[in-house]
Design a protein around this motif. Structure first.
Motif, mmCIF file in Angstrom:
data_model
loop_
_atom_site.group_PDB
_atom_site.id
_atom_site.type_symbol
_atom_site.label_atom_id
_atom_site.label_comp_id
_atom_site.label_asym_id
_atom_site.label_seq_id
_atom_site.Cartn_x
_atom_site.Cartn_y
_atom_site.Cartn_z
ATOM 1 N N LYS A 101 12.145 -11.832 -5.190
ATOM 2 C CA LYS A 101 11.120 -11.968 -4.153
ATOM 3 C C LYS A 101 10.000 -12.886 -4.617
ATOM 4 O O LYS A 101 9.837 -13.149 -5.804
ATOM 5 N N GLU A 102 9.222 -13.353 -3.628
ATOM 6 C CA GLU A 102 8.065 -14.185 -3.927
ATOM 7 C C GLU A 102 6.964 -13.343 -4.582
ATOM 8 O O GLU A 102 6.864 -12.137 -4.345
ATOM 9 N N ARG A 103 6.138 -14.019 -5.376
ATOM 10 C CA ARG A 103 4.973 -13.338 -5.936
ATOM 11 C C ARG A 103 3.986 -13.090 -4.799
ATOM 12 O O ARG A 103 3.652 -14.007 -4.049
ATOM 13 N N GLN A 104 3.527 -11.853 -4.695
ATOM 14 C CA GLN A 104 2.661 -11.491 -3.569
ATOM 15 C C GLN A 104 1.328 -10.922 -4.027
ATOM 16 O O GLN A 104 1.234 -10.315 -5.098
ATOM 17 N N PHE A 105 0.346 -11.124 -3.200
ATOM 18 C CA PHE A 105 -1.001 -10.640 -3.468
ATOM 19 C C PHE A 105 -1.049 -9.118 -3.404
ATOM 20 O O PHE A 105 -0.424 -8.501 -2.539
ATOM 21 N N VAL A 106 -1.817 -8.518 -4.322
ATOM 22 C CA VAL A 106 -2.005 -7.071 -4.329
ATOM 23 C C VAL A 106 -3.471 -6.716 -4.065
ATOM 24 O O VAL A 106 -3.787 -5.975 -3.138
ATOM 25 N N TYR B 33 -7.667 -6.082 -0.461
ATOM 26 C CA TYR B 33 -6.397 -5.424 -0.766
ATOM 27 C C TYR B 33 -5.316 -5.864 0.212
ATOM 28 O O TYR B 33 -5.591 -6.130 1.388
ATOM 29 N N ALA B 34 -4.102 -5.890 -0.282
ATOM 30 C CA ALA B 34 -2.964 -6.049 0.614
ATOM 31 C C ALA B 34 -2.805 -4.762 1.417
ATOM 32 O O ALA B 34 -3.099 -3.676 0.921
ATOM 33 N N ASP B 35 -2.341 -4.884 2.643
ATOM 34 C CA ASP B 35 -2.187 -3.701 3.491
ATOM 35 C C ASP B 35 -1.275 -2.657 2.851
ATOM 36 O O ASP B 35 -1.477 -1.453 3.025
ATOM 37 N N SER B 36 -0.294 -3.125 2.112
ATOM 38 C CA SER B 36 0.692 -2.215 1.539
ATOM 39 C C SER B 36 0.128 -1.299 0.455
ATOM 40 O O SER B 36 0.764 -0.298 0.102
ATOM 41 N N VAL B 37 -1.042 -1.630 -0.081
ATOM 42 C CA VAL B 37 -1.608 -0.811 -1.166
ATOM 43 C C VAL B 37 -2.943 -0.172 -0.797
ATOM 44 O O VAL B 37 -3.485 0.615 -1.583
ATOM 45 N N LYS B 38 -3.471 -0.488 0.370
ATOM 46 C CA LYS B 38 -4.756 0.080 0.782
ATOM 47 C C LYS B 38 -4.690 1.603 0.788
ATOM 48 O O LYS B 38 -3.732 2.191 1.274
ATOM 49 N N GLY B 39 -5.723 2.211 0.218
ATOM 50 C CA GLY B 39 -5.787 3.664 0.167
ATOM 51 C C GLY B 39 -5.065 4.261 -1.026
ATOM 52 O O GLY B 39 -5.222 5.453 -1.313
ATOM 53 N N ARG B 40 -4.272 3.456 -1.726
ATOM 54 C CA ARG B 40 -3.533 3.951 -2.899
ATOM 55 C C ARG B 40 -4.005 3.279 -4.190
ATOM 56 O O ARG B 40 -4.032 3.914 -5.244
ATOM 57 N N TYR C 208 -9.430 -3.911 -13.814
ATOM 58 C CA TYR C 208 -8.506 -2.786 -13.781
ATOM 59 C C TYR C 208 -7.839 -2.669 -12.408
ATOM 60 O O TYR C 208 -8.391 -3.104 -11.398
ATOM 61 N N LEU C 209 -6.675 -2.043 -12.404
ATOM 62 C CA LEU C 209 -6.022 -1.688 -11.150
ATOM 63 C C LEU C 209 -5.521 -0.260 -11.295
ATOM 64 O O LEU C 209 -4.565 -0.008 -12.032
ATOM 65 N N GLN C 210 -6.198 0.648 -10.631
ATOM 66 C CA GLN C 210 -5.761 2.039 -10.609
ATOM 67 C C GLN C 210 -4.762 2.200 -9.485
ATOM 68 O O GLN C 210 -5.085 1.938 -8.320
ATOM 69 N N MET C 211 -3.561 2.625 -9.826
ATOM 70 C CA MET C 211 -2.490 2.744 -8.849
ATOM 71 C C MET C 211 -2.093 4.209 -8.721
ATOM 72 O O MET C 211 -1.626 4.815 -9.688
ATOM 73 N N ASN C 212 -2.316 4.770 -7.555
ATOM 74 C CA ASN C 212 -1.972 6.156 -7.272
ATOM 75 C C ASN C 212 -0.887 6.230 -6.209
ATOM 76 O O ASN C 212 -0.633 5.258 -5.505
ATOM 77 N N SER C 213 -0.272 7.396 -6.103
ATOM 78 C CA SER C 213 0.773 7.618 -5.092
ATOM 79 C C SER C 213 1.803 6.499 -5.117
ATOM 80 O O SER C 213 2.164 5.933 -4.081
#
Length: 124
Positions: free
Chosen positions: A43-48, A60-67, A80-85
């Protein structure tokens, strides 16, 4: 030049959490904003997510908003990038990047320097 080094990747079960770090060195005074991108196999490199170096603006990308939550410690020159759920679809190599220009923080072409990437694998 700016040097970027990521850390914190690894293997985690779905629903778990990880925190990525990106340490910047070199001409950090030239940085306007920093971001995280990810690239899954085939896949292409995508923004997070991205943050202004003054930490006043985030995106934020929509796919990670709230997480996911992006933050920075300018005294330590670290982002930093805190990644939950976490979900299996979050599995990818995560790259941090920095930009010296103004513009859309989600635009990959605005980033001048990139780290080597850190693998995040989420098992379902």
């Amino acid at each position: 030049q700016v040097q970027l080094v990521e850390s914190g990747g690894g293997l985690v079960q779905a629903g778990g959490s990880l925190r990525l770090s990106c340490a910047a060195s070199g001409r950090t005074s030239s940085i306007r904003f920093m971001g995280w991108f990810r690239q899954a196999p085939g896949k292409e490199r995508q923004f997070v997510a991205a943050i202004s170096w003054t930490s006043t603006t985030t995106k934020y990308a929509d796919s990670v908003k709230g997480r996911f939550t992006i933050s920075s410690d300018n005294f330590k020159n670290t982002m930093y990038l805190q990644m939950n759920s976490l979900k299996s679809e979050d599995t990818a190599i995560y790259y941090c990047a920095s930009s010296r220009t103004r513009g859309d923080m989600a635009a990959r072409n605005l980033y001048d320097y990139w780290g080597q990437g850190t693998q995040v694998t989420v098992s379902s």
